[in-house]
Scaffold this motif. Structure first.
Motif, PDB file in Angstrom:
ATOM      1  N   PHE A 147      -3.148  -2.204  -2.613  1.00  0.00           N
ATOM      2  CA  PHE A 147      -3.078  -3.106  -3.762  1.00  0.00           C
ATOM      3  C   PHE A 147      -3.606  -4.480  -3.316  1.00  0.00           C
ATOM      4  N   THR A 156      -8.862   2.588  -3.008  1.00  0.00           N
ATOM      5  CA  THR A 156      -8.399   3.909  -2.590  1.00  0.00           C
ATOM      6  C   THR A 156      -9.273   4.518  -1.502  1.00  0.00           C
ATOM      7  N   PHE A 208       0.861  -1.176   0.000  1.00  0.00           N
ATOM      8  CA  PHE A 208       0.000   0.000   0.000  1.00  0.00           C
ATOM      9  C   PHE A 208       0.898   1.227   0.000  1.00  0.00           C
ATOM     10  N   LYS A 209       0.330   2.365  -0.285  1.00  0.00           N
ATOM     11  CA  LYS A 209       1.084   3.620  -0.268  1.00  0.00           C
ATOM     12  C   LYS A 209       0.130   4.738   0.109  1.00  0.00           C
ATOM     13  N   GLY A 210       0.695   5.894   0.453  1.00  0.00           N
ATOM     14  CA  GLY A 210      -0.180   6.998   0.801  1.00  0.00           C
ATOM     15  C   GLY A 210       0.566   8.231   1.239  1.00  0.00           C
ATOM     16  N   GLU A 264      -6.636  -1.541  -7.630  1.00  0.00           N
ATOM     17  CA  GLU A 264      -6.392  -0.656  -6.490  1.00  0.00           C
ATOM     18  C   GLU A 264      -7.655  -0.427  -5.671  1.00  0.00           C
ATOM     19  N   THR A 285     -13.084   3.568  -2.316  1.00  0.00           N
ATOM     20  CA  THR A 285     -13.471   2.996  -3.609  1.00  0.00           C
ATOM     21  C   THR A 285     -12.844   1.613  -3.778  1.00  0.00           C
ATOM     22  N   THR A 299     -18.020   3.273  -4.718  1.00  0.00           N
ATOM     23  CA  THR A 299     -17.498   4.295  -3.810  1.00  0.00           C
ATOM     24  C   THR A 299     -18.522   4.611  -2.733  1.00  0.00           C
ATOM     25  N   THR A 308      -3.704   4.246  -0.892  1.00  0.00           N
ATOM     26  CA  THR A 308      -3.982   3.307  -1.974  1.00  0.00           C
ATOM     27  C   THR A 308      -3.503   1.922  -1.535  1.00  0.00           C
ATOM     28  N   ARG A 355      -9.807   8.469   0.066  1.00  0.00           N
ATOM     29  CA  ARG A 355      -9.495   9.890  -0.028  1.00  0.00           C
ATOM     30  C   ARG A 355     -10.310  10.613   1.039  1.00  0.00           C
ATOM     31  N   ASP A 408      -4.549  10.344   1.967  1.00  0.00           N
ATOM     32  CA  ASP A 408      -4.685   9.643   0.686  1.00  0.00           C
ATOM     33  C   ASP A 408      -4.033   8.274   0.831  1.00  0.00           C
ATOM     34  N   SER A 427      -9.718  -4.829 -10.985  1.00  0.00           N
ATOM     35  CA  SER A 427      -9.709  -3.754  -9.982  1.00  0.00           C
ATOM     36  C   SER A 427      -8.398  -3.848  -9.212  1.00  0.00           C
TER      37      SER A 427
END
Length: 196
Positions: free
Chosen positions: A86, A116, A65-67, A114, A137, A142, A84, A118, A82, A112
């Motif tokens: 995987f 996410t 994951f990242k953000g 990702e 999402t 979402t 994301t 926000r 934020d 699909s």
């Protein structure tokens, strides 16, 4: 059983913003925590659990994951998170279950790639805690989700948060196995980020 997707988050995530909270148990001032942080997989984790009738259930984690987290020292409500995830990195320790979770019955990682989160608002609820609301999402769906975050430390530009929350799998068309398996996915996450 793939409800874990979120996260918060996650999610989850977004909860990170929570850390902004200001004066913490270690007397971290908002002015000290203000800034932009990149979430690192090293020292961070996104874990999930889904209950089952009669006991047991399913638990696992996302390995990738990242953000980013932006903490506004002047107005916490303007902070942003934020995240994301995987879903192809999901792991339960059981290969057959992992393959099922990645299939089109749950995460559908082929289409699909990702998940996410926000943030849309951050509301401080304590000296070092906050509720982070945002748009999650997954699989093209979402929904608005909420997570609770707690700032656990800030040292040398490195910040740490503990985030938790619950998500309904059915909102993302991933409620296979209900009612034997709970529709609720419980998230327990830890995020570590460095100010950059």
């Amino acid at each position: 059983m793939s409800v874990h997707v979120f996260g918060r988050v996650l999610g989850a995530a977004a909860l990170i913003a929570v850390g902004l909270l200001g004066d913490t148990a270690s007397a971290v001032a908002l002015s000290d925590a203000a800034g932009r942080y990149a979430v690192s997989n090293n020292g961070s984790s996104i874990r999930f659990a889904i209950g089952k009738i009669g006991g047991g259930g399913l638990s696992g984690a996302f390995g990738q994951f990242k953000g980013t987290i932006r903490i506004d020292g002047g107005d916490i409500a303007r902070s942003k998170v934020d995240i994301t995830i995987f879903p192809d990195s999901v792991g339960t320790g059981q290969g057959r279950i992992d393959a099922f979770l990645k299939s089109d019955a749950v995460f559908d990682v082929a289409n699909s790639r990702e998940i996410t989160f926000r943030s849309t608002s951050v509301r401080r609820i304590g000296d070092n805690s906050a509720v982070i609301t945002g748009q999650l999402t997954a699989r093209g769906h979402t929904n608005t989700e909420k997570f609770t975050a707690e700032l656990q430390g800030l040292k040398g530009g490195q910040i740490r948060f503990r985030v938790s929350g619950q998500v309904f799998r059915s909102r993302y068309q991933m409620d296979v196995g209900t009612p034997i398996y709970s529709n609720i996915v419980a998230f327990d996450m830890e995020f570590s980020g460095r100010r950059g």
